[in-house]
Design an enzyme around this catalytic site. Structure first.
Site, PDB file in Angstrom:
ATOM      1  CD  GLU A 264      -2.787   1.122   2.335  1.00  0.00           C
ATOM      2  OE1 GLU A 264      -2.565   0.225   3.260  1.00  0.00           O
ATOM      3  OE2 GLU A 264      -3.918   1.815   2.184  1.00  0.00           O
TER       4      GLU A 264
ATOM      5  CB  CYS B 119      -7.516   2.952   4.020  1.00  0.00           C
ATOM      6  SG  CYS B 119      -7.733   2.017   5.453  1.00  0.00           S
TER       7      CYS B 119
ATOM      8  CG  ASN C  96      -9.005  -2.051   3.012  1.00  0.00           C
ATOM      9  OD1 ASN C  96      -8.487  -3.356   3.040  1.00  0.00           O
ATOM     10  ND2 ASN C  96      -8.798  -1.368   3.588  1.00  0.00           N
ATOM     11  CD  GLU C  97      -8.936  -2.374   7.706  1.00  0.00           C
ATOM     12  OE1 GLU C  97      -9.327  -1.251   8.049  1.00  0.00           O
ATOM     13  OE2 GLU C  97      -7.932  -3.116   8.023  1.00  0.00           O
TER      14      GLU C  97
END
Ligand code: AHR
Length: 651
Positions: free
Chosen positions: A47, A237, A368-369
């Protein structure tokens, strides 16, 4: 009375210590593998956090090379008459450029670039300077490019000329006469008149595989050396963005590098105590470079795309269901970009960039989350569309930002209902949690989606030493449980990968670097030892009839490596004393007997030990294994050690 109590306690503790020192017996059953280990099992997650891409793996040394930052001189120190313009730009999607005017009265007009916390230059190394430039003057314009060290000495100067009122690229090589991690690049207009300049770039010539627009060779090599099976990219993120507008849009990250539009980096203001207003994404390391690197390092690419939800910790913006199709189309087009024929729209873009062959993409992550009902509602739409067009592509859903709790408990059944192939789990926890959770997957449903441990790392925050040996040891212990449960855990990637020592937002990280050096953490070596010794089939390994997942602070797992016929045993001893172990081999083929072996190990009595850029104190060591019996291996596991045994048999 008090004396008797003390004496009893002392005797008890001696007995306890003696008992622990007595030989313990583990049994490995070679007759019947219990699970297949996925070839892609252990991998990496990249990331753009901690200046991992721009300023890190992406080897560009100039910050804000296209003058597109909202404050267009960020990264630059202009001097003399320098302004920003955008009429008749060189690049449509990056329209701003610098206009430098030398009025003839002064010799100084130009700009310095500060790089990413400085520019790292090495004596004797070559650097490729390039710039797009034009001049309205009807004469050649003389400029100089200079390397300035951190004490402001201008130690290299090369003059060059540009001419003509059309944009033209100038490119040449400079050799640095000095080494300095905090140098600057200076450009000076020497002739009276005006010059426009854009996309001012400086790359080391020596990049990973010597590619232009390449990657930092030492950092890419470190990835290669991990032997990663899977490569998740680009977030995290980052794919969600703080807002939908700043989500990672892969289409902006492909095509000519000069025309990839800038994006804000969502880690710029995330942590209130750590602001990085100069953190943007040039997308120089984009999706093409990601697929290419995956291919180079032998890892299965696992791209992740936005599901139409911006970061739920931040803006919580969402795309209404009836407006989701561009997002779904992005996912479909990404698969086409990776695998489509050169005659397809996105396959052609890939081919034009230099890779006509397919990248053989096999899986994609959606979101993602995320959490709550809004996620499965959107995911279902993606799943339907992807299954319809690409039935062989595996789809990765998510279980939210943590290892348990309400969100997690809600999402797992939803993932089963929707029928994703893998569920991404994230856990950043203390070392104790990792030691205690080696059995986490023992009772997972074997019939549902498989597990992708997509982001995990032990945070040794208590000691303020996030990449301590303790954290690495706890991960090694936990990973015995991943391996033992390889029938349900198909993929696992540590997170995050990179951190710039002078510009990080998040710890721990697998690899730390500055502008010239890099360092492998103890956690890196744990990942590497798993990556290099994964084997193909899990074997049953027990102690007193049970898997070894923390009894007496011991952890162990066994695997067969079918191509070499070797037996691989991984052990963690998390106690202060050695552990004397007899490993009995059951189910050996007739006439087959233990022949030789070697042990690769990490060991330290200092659990707080950390590696640094100047010294790696925790590194794997190797020793031969003494074989004394045909079907029994007697080993002494060092205190606080992670050991990997590779054993050969003779017939
Ligand atoms: O790796 C850092 C961040 O941790 C990731 O972006 C996110 O997925 C997780 O919360």
């Amino acid at each position: 009375m008090k004396k008797i109590k003390t004496l009893t306690a002392a005797l008890l503790s001696t007995a306890f210590a003696l008992n622990l020192q007595a030989q313990q017996v583990m049994t490995v059953d070679l007759s019947k593998p219990v699970a297949k280990i996925q070839p892609a099992m252990y991998g990496i997650f990249f990331e753009d956090i901690n200046f991992g891409a721009d300023g890190g793996l992406y080897a560009e040394l100039v910050k804000n090379r296209s003058f597109e930052f909202p404050q267009p001189f960020v990264g630059w120190v202009p001097f003399g008459d320098v302004s920003i313009a955008s009429e008749s730009p060189c690049f449509d999607r990056n329209p701003h450029y610098a206009r430098i005017i030398n009025d003839g009265r002064r010799t100084r007009a130009g700009l310095d670039n500060e790089g990413f916390k400085g520019i790292g230059l090495k004596a004797g190394e070559e650097y490729r300077f390039s710039v797009y430039a034009r001049t309205p003057e009807n004469k050649p314009m003389k400029l100089s490019v200079q390397f300035v060290n951190s004490t402001n000495d201008n130690l290299l100067k090369k003059e060059f000329e540009i001419t003509g009122d059309e944009w033209n690229k100038t490119e040449f090589i400079l050799k640095s006469p000095f080494t300095d991690a905090h140098s600057r690049l200076r450009i000076v207009l020497l002739t009276k008149g005006t010059v426009d300049m854009d996309h001012i770039s400086l790359f080391p010539v020596k990049t990973w595989k010597d590619r232009k627009n390449g990657l930092r060779a030492d950092l890419a090599q470190a990835l290669y050396d991990l032997h990663p099976g899977v490569f998740r990219f680009p977030g995290g993120c980052i794919i969600e963005g703080n807002t939908l507008a700043t989500r990672y849009q892969w289409k902006n990250s492909v095509g000519p590098v000069e025309d990839r539009p800038l994006n804000e980096n969502r880690w710029n203001y995330t942590f209130k105590h750590k602001f990085f207003p100069d953190y943007f994404q040039s997308y120089g390391l984009g999706f093409y470079e990601f697929f290419q690197l995956s291919e180079d390092i032998g890892a299965e690419p696992l791209p992740v795309v936005s599901c139409g939800l911006a970061c739920q910790f931040e803006s919580k913006e969402l795309v209404p269901l009836d407006q989701l199709s561009p997002y779904v189309q992005d996912a479909l087009d990404l698969i086409e970009f990776a695998n489509g024929p050169v005659t397809s729209k996105w396959g052609k873009v890939r081919a034009d960039m230099g890779h006509p062959a397919s990248f053989h993409l096999k899986m994609i992550g959606i979101g993602n989350e995320q959490w709550g009902k809004i996620y499965p509602e959107r995911l279902e739409i993606f799943v339907k569309a992807i299954r319809a067009q690409y039935p062989d592509i595996k789809i990765v859903g998510t279980s939210g930002p943590s290892a348990s709790g309400e969100r997690f408990d809600y999402l797992w059944p939803e993932m089963k209902r929707i029928g994703v192939d893998l569920v991404d789990e994230h856990y950043y926890m203390k070392p104790d949690w990792f030691f205690a959770n080696a059995s986490r997957y023992d009772n997972y449903d074997r019939k549902g989606p498989k597990v992708f441990a997509g982001e995990y790392a032990a945070h040794d925050y208590d000691a303020n030493e996030p990449n301590s040996y303790l954290s690495a040891l706890s991960e090694a212990a936990f990973m015995t449980g991943l391996e033992r449960n390889a029938d349900v855990v198909h993929l696992a990637t540590y997170a995050p990968l990179f951190a710039h020592i002078d510009a990080w937002q998040w710890r721990p990280d697998l690899i730390w670097f500055d502008n010239l050096r890099m360092m492998h953490t103890p956690n890196y070596y744990v990942q590497q030892m798993y990556g290099m010794n994964k084997g193909t089939d899990v074997l049953s390994l027990t102690m007193n009839g049970k898997p070894v997942e923390g009894q007496d602070s011991l952890y162990a797992t066994a695997a067969l490596d079918a191509p070499t016929g070797e037996l691989i045993i991984k052990t963690v001893n998390n106690r202060m004393t050695p552990a004397s172990i007899q490993i009995q081999l059951k189910g050996l083929k007739k006439k087959s007997k233990l022949h030789s072996g070697r042990c690769t190990y990490l060991q330290s009595d200092n659990l707080q030990a950390e590696n640094t850029l100047s010294q790696e104190v925790i590194v794997p060591c190797m020793r031969p294994v003494t074989i004394t019996r045909d079907d029994v291996l007697t080993v002494e596991l060092a205190p606080h050690s992670f050991e990997v045994y590779r054993l050969q048999f003779s017939k």
